[in-house]
Design an enzyme around this catalytic site. Structure first.
Site, PDB file in Angstrom:
ATOM      1  N   GLU A   1       0.816  -1.215   0.000  1.00  0.00           N
ATOM      2  CA  GLU A   1       0.000   0.000   0.000  1.00  0.00           C
ATOM      3  C   GLU A   1       0.856   1.274   0.000  1.00  0.00           C
ATOM      4  O   GLU A   1       0.398   2.325   0.436  1.00  0.00           O
ATOM      5  CB  GLU A   1      -0.967  -0.018   1.183  1.00  0.00           C
ATOM      6  CG  GLU A   1      -1.987  -1.142   1.066  1.00  0.00           C
ATOM      7  CD  GLU A   1      -3.129  -0.979   2.051  1.00  0.00           C
ATOM      8  OE1 GLU A   1      -4.265  -0.743   1.612  1.00  0.00           O
ATOM      9  OE2 GLU A   1      -2.876  -1.072   3.265  1.00  0.00           O
TER      10      GLU A   1
ATOM     11  N   HIS B   1      -0.512   5.334   7.511  1.00  0.00           N
ATOM     12  CA  HIS B   1      -1.695   4.536   7.175  1.00  0.00           C
ATOM     13  C   HIS B   1      -1.857   3.514   8.288  1.00  0.00           C
ATOM     14  O   HIS B   1      -0.903   2.820   8.639  1.00  0.00           O
ATOM     15  CB  HIS B   1      -1.531   3.847   5.824  1.00  0.00           C
ATOM     16  CG  HIS B   1      -2.603   2.825   5.566  1.00  0.00           C
ATOM     17  ND1 HIS B   1      -3.938   3.117   5.666  1.00  0.00           N
ATOM     18  CD2 HIS B   1      -2.524   1.510   5.240  1.00  0.00           C
ATOM     19  CE1 HIS B   1      -4.642   2.030   5.407  1.00  0.00           C
ATOM     20  NE2 HIS B   1      -3.813   1.047   5.152  1.00  0.00           N
TER      21      HIS B   1
ATOM     22  N   HIS C   1      -4.525   0.588  10.494  1.00  0.00           N
ATOM     23  CA  HIS C   1      -5.702  -0.291  10.548  1.00  0.00           C
ATOM     24  C   HIS C   1      -6.272  -0.293  11.976  1.00  0.00           C
ATOM     25  O   HIS C   1      -6.747  -1.326  12.455  1.00  0.00           O
ATOM     26  CB  HIS C   1      -5.323  -1.728  10.155  1.00  0.00           C
ATOM     27  CG  HIS C   1      -4.807  -1.858   8.752  1.00  0.00           C
ATOM     28  ND1 HIS C   1      -4.111  -2.959   8.309  1.00  0.00           N
ATOM     29  CD2 HIS C   1      -4.896  -1.032   7.680  1.00  0.00           C
ATOM     30  CE1 HIS C   1      -3.782  -2.794   7.031  1.00  0.00           C
ATOM     31  NE2 HIS C   1      -4.241  -1.631   6.632  1.00  0.00           N
TER      32      HIS C   1
ATOM     33  N   HIS D   1     -11.467  -0.538   6.474  1.00  0.00           N
ATOM     34  CA  HIS D   1     -10.045  -0.723   6.278  1.00  0.00           C
ATOM     35  C   HIS D   1      -9.210   0.000   7.345  1.00  0.00           C
ATOM     36  O   HIS D   1      -8.473  -0.640   8.083  1.00  0.00           O
ATOM     37  CB  HIS D   1      -9.693  -0.235   4.868  1.00  0.00           C
ATOM     38  CG  HIS D   1      -8.283  -0.438   4.453  1.00  0.00           C
ATOM     39  ND1 HIS D   1      -7.872  -0.337   3.149  1.00  0.00           N
ATOM     40  CD2 HIS D   1      -7.162  -0.704   5.160  1.00  0.00           C
ATOM     41  CE1 HIS D   1      -6.575  -0.556   3.074  1.00  0.00           C
ATOM     42  NE2 HIS D   1      -6.124  -0.776   4.286  1.00  0.00           N
TER      43      HIS D   1
HETATM   44 ZN   LIG Z   1      -4.149  -0.895   4.721  1.00  0.00          ZN
END
Ligand SMILES: [Zn+2]
Length: 214
Positions: free
Chosen positions: A37, A56, A58, A138
């Site tokens: 990603e 980023h 989760h 996500h």
């Molecule tokens: Zn991710």
């Protein structure tokens, strides 16, 4: 950033890869397998010249708000930067125009990542309008103009989500910040991660999970 690896396990220079902002591809032709990603990072840097750091996550604290009609809103004084409405980016907004694409919710190409980056909106001085956007089912992406502040934004996004969810579970009306309160708390706390940063560094240094061989 990391090669294809759980980021917490990054330990040595061999675990790091230099990627091009232009297309998320590694600079070195013999680079190890890349982080899936990484395009999230490259497309945010491409869209917002003022951004110097991207996270980023989760976070399980935050994901429920990405699938709920209850918006994540600033309601905790350390998270005024979230404002009165955190945008939710939905990968389905891209899938609908490309129905044959894999729909695994991961942001594994420029097309998905550029749409995600745009959901942050244009703000002043090359920065996005919203420092944080949720990603349906996500996680979230957080941005800032420094490494310290992007960690700050990420930690307090998760804490605000926990506070808001616990307040909602009480079953009575929840009073979130007004636009003015969000702005003013965001301005005060946004003056720096000076206080919590050394604590976070100490926590990482003392945890046996993390290794630093650099
Ligand atoms: Zn991710």
């Amino acid at each position: 950033m990391s090669r294809y690896l759980a980021p917490a396990l990054v330990a040595s220079v061999d675990d790091l890869v230099i990627y091009r902002v232009e297309n998320g591809q590694p600079v070195a032709t013999d680079a190890p397998r890349g982080f899936s990603e990484r395009f999230i990072h490259s497309e945010v840097y491409k869209a917002y010249q003022g951004v110097q750091a991207v996270v980023h996550s989760h976070s399980l604290e935050v994901v429920p708000f990405s699938i709920s009609t209850t918006p994540l809103q600033a309601c905790f004084h350390m998270a005024g930067f979230l404002g009165t409405a955190v945008p939710i980016w939905d990968a389905a907004s891209v899938y609908k125009d490309h129905p044959d694409d894999n729909q695994d919710m991961l942001v594994k190409n420029v097309k998905l990542a550029s749409a995600l980056a745009r959901s942050l909106g244009d703000g002043a001085q090359g920065m996005p309008k919203h420092p944080v956007a949720l990603m349906r089912g996500h996680g979230f992406v957080a941005t800032s103009n420094s490494l310290e502040m992007v960690i700050f934004n990420s930690v307090y996004t998760a804490q605000n989500a926990r506070v808001q969810r616990q307040a909602l579970s009480l079953g009575t009306d929840v009073q979130v910040f007004t636009e003015r309160e969000a702005h003013d708390t965001g301005t005060t706390t946004g003056q720096g991660a000076v206080k919590p940063w050394p604590l976070w560094v100490a926590e990482v240094s003392k945890s046996s999970l993390y290794q630093n061989l650099m």
